[in-house]
Design a protein around this motif. Sequence first.
Motif, PDB file in Angstrom:
ATOM      1  N   SER A 215       2.425   7.504  36.215  1.00  0.00           N
ATOM      2  CA  SER A 215       2.693   8.596  37.157  1.00  0.00           C
ATOM      3  C   SER A 215       3.879   9.437  36.679  1.00  0.00           C
ATOM      4  CB  SER A 215       2.946   8.056  38.557  1.00  0.00           C
ATOM      5  OG  SER A 215       4.172   7.368  38.628  1.00  0.00           O
ATOM      6  N   PHE A 216       4.872   8.841  36.051  1.00  0.00           N
ATOM      7  CA  PHE A 216       5.986   9.616  35.497  1.00  0.00           C
ATOM      8  C   PHE A 216       5.505  10.547  34.393  1.00  0.00           C
ATOM      9  CE2 PHE A 216       9.299   6.260  36.789  1.00  0.00           C
ATOM     10  CZ  PHE A 216       9.583   6.942  37.942  1.00  0.00           C
ATOM     11  N   ALA A 217       4.603  10.076  33.550  1.00  0.00           N
ATOM     12  CA  ALA A 217       4.072  10.914  32.471  1.00  0.00           C
ATOM     13  C   ALA A 217       3.270  12.083  33.042  1.00  0.00           C
ATOM     14  CB  ALA A 217       3.214  10.082  31.532  1.00  0.00           C
ATOM     15  N   ARG A 218       2.459  11.844  34.047  1.00  0.00           N
ATOM     16  CA  ARG A 218       1.675  12.920  34.670  1.00  0.00           C
ATOM     17  C   ARG A 218       2.588  13.921  35.373  1.00  0.00           C
ATOM     18  NH1 ARG A 218      -2.936  14.573  33.674  1.00  0.00           N
ATOM     19  NH2 ARG A 218      -3.418  14.973  35.822  1.00  0.00           N
ATOM     20  N   GLU A 219       3.637  13.425  36.029  1.00  0.00           N
ATOM     21  CA  GLU A 219       4.581  14.311  36.707  1.00  0.00           C
ATOM     22  C   GLU A 219       5.314  15.195  35.697  1.00  0.00           C
ATOM     23  OE1 GLU A 219       6.303  15.911  40.083  1.00  0.00           O
ATOM     24  OE2 GLU A 219       4.729  14.409  39.974  1.00  0.00           O
ATOM     25  N   ARG A 220       5.666  14.637  34.563  1.00  0.00           N
ATOM     26  CA  ARG A 220       6.321  15.422  33.511  1.00  0.00           C
ATOM     27  C   ARG A 220       5.394  16.526  33.016  1.00  0.00           C
ATOM     28  NH1 ARG A 220       6.530  15.310  27.939  1.00  0.00           N
ATOM     29  NH2 ARG A 220       8.487  15.997  27.048  1.00  0.00           N
ATOM     30  N   GLN A 221       4.133  16.208  32.832  1.00  0.00           N
ATOM     31  CA  GLN A 221       3.164  17.207  32.383  1.00  0.00           C
ATOM     32  C   GLN A 221       2.981  18.304  33.444  1.00  0.00           C
ATOM     33  OE1 GLN A 221      -0.802  15.703  31.863  1.00  0.00           O
ATOM     34  NE2 GLN A 221      -1.403  17.406  30.562  1.00  0.00           N
ATOM     35  N   ALA A 222       2.912  17.929  34.698  1.00  0.00           N
ATOM     36  CA  ALA A 222       2.754  18.913  35.774  1.00  0.00           C
ATOM     37  C   ALA A 222       3.977  19.829  35.865  1.00  0.00           C
ATOM     38  CB  ALA A 222       2.525  18.209  37.109  1.00  0.00           C
ATOM     39  N   LEU A 223       5.164  19.281  35.699  1.00  0.00           N
ATOM     40  CA  LEU A 223       6.373  20.100  35.733  1.00  0.00           C
ATOM     41  C   LEU A 223       6.434  21.046  34.536  1.00  0.00           C
ATOM     42  CD1 LEU A 223       9.025  17.515  36.944  1.00  0.00           C
ATOM     43  CD2 LEU A 223       8.126  19.471  38.199  1.00  0.00           C
ATOM     44  N   HIS A 224       5.964  20.603  33.401  1.00  0.00           N
ATOM     45  CA  HIS A 224       5.918  21.452  32.208  1.00  0.00           C
ATOM     46  C   HIS A 224       5.005  22.656  32.446  1.00  0.00           C
ATOM     47  CE1 HIS A 224       7.362  21.173  28.050  1.00  0.00           C
ATOM     48  NE2 HIS A 224       6.330  21.932  27.750  1.00  0.00           N
ATOM     49  N   ILE A 225       3.849  22.422  33.020  1.00  0.00           N
ATOM     50  CA  ILE A 225       2.906  23.507  33.316  1.00  0.00           C
ATOM     51  C   ILE A 225       3.496  24.463  34.347  1.00  0.00           C
ATOM     52  CG2 ILE A 225       0.679  24.014  34.403  1.00  0.00           C
ATOM     53  CD1 ILE A 225      -0.421  21.557  32.924  1.00  0.00           C
ATOM     54  N   GLU A 226       4.164  23.940  35.364  1.00  0.00           N
ATOM     55  CA  GLU A 226       4.788  24.796  36.375  1.00  0.00           C
ATOM     56  C   GLU A 226       5.915  25.632  35.774  1.00  0.00           C
ATOM     57  OE1 GLU A 226       3.924  25.540  39.506  1.00  0.00           O
ATOM     58  OE2 GLU A 226       2.147  24.363  39.055  1.00  0.00           O
TER      59      GLU A 226
ATOM     60  N   LYS B 295      -6.862  25.858  25.541  1.00  0.00           N
ATOM     61  CA  LYS B 295      -6.933  25.214  26.845  1.00  0.00           C
ATOM     62  C   LYS B 295      -5.712  24.314  27.026  1.00  0.00           C
ATOM     63  CE  LYS B 295      -9.940  22.488  29.761  1.00  0.00           C
ATOM     64  NZ  LYS B 295     -11.173  21.735  29.863  1.00  0.00           N
ATOM     65  N   CYS B 296      -4.858  24.677  27.994  1.00  0.00           N
ATOM     66  CA  CYS B 296      -3.653  23.871  28.224  1.00  0.00           C
ATOM     67  C   CYS B 296      -3.336  23.735  29.708  1.00  0.00           C
ATOM     68  CB  CYS B 296      -2.476  24.458  27.466  1.00  0.00           C
ATOM     69  SG  CYS B 296      -2.040  26.116  27.962  1.00  0.00           S
ATOM     70  N   GLY B 297      -4.259  24.082  30.567  1.00  0.00           N
ATOM     71  CA  GLY B 297      -4.044  23.933  32.003  1.00  0.00           C
ATOM     72  C   GLY B 297      -3.433  25.139  32.682  1.00  0.00           C
ATOM     73  N   LEU B 298      -3.250  26.231  31.957  1.00  0.00           N
ATOM     74  CA  LEU B 298      -2.675  27.439  32.543  1.00  0.00           C
ATOM     75  C   LEU B 298      -3.761  28.467  32.803  1.00  0.00           C
ATOM     76  CD1 LEU B 298       0.475  27.814  30.305  1.00  0.00           C
ATOM     77  CD2 LEU B 298       0.455  27.282  32.728  1.00  0.00           C
TER      78      LEU B 298
END
Length: 110
Positions: free
Chosen positions: A21-32, A97-100
Amino acid sequence: MVDLMVGLAIFTIAMVPLGYSFARERQALHIEYFHSVINELVDGEMEILAAGAAKNLPDGSQIYPVQSRAAANLPPGHFQLTKTGGHLRLEWSTDEKCGLSPVVRETTLK
């Protein structure tokens, strides 16, 4: 010894999902972060264009160069400006493709 093994197993079972969950949260914050920088750049460039910088640009679609050091930290993408008469559309879209999702701003020149 068995108590130690059971305790270690319980600890491992609890920590693996937490680490994930920490890794996913880091990825989500990076995209934001990317999304907020892109919004700021597109808004700022659109204000510059609407203030009069777009009057000398030809009609049609063209790649719009952005001179910002913050743009160097973004994932590969491009800014595209479309001018139709007095209508402007500035769009940033990613090349991979990077989620943006694309960021679009439109305005009408006065």
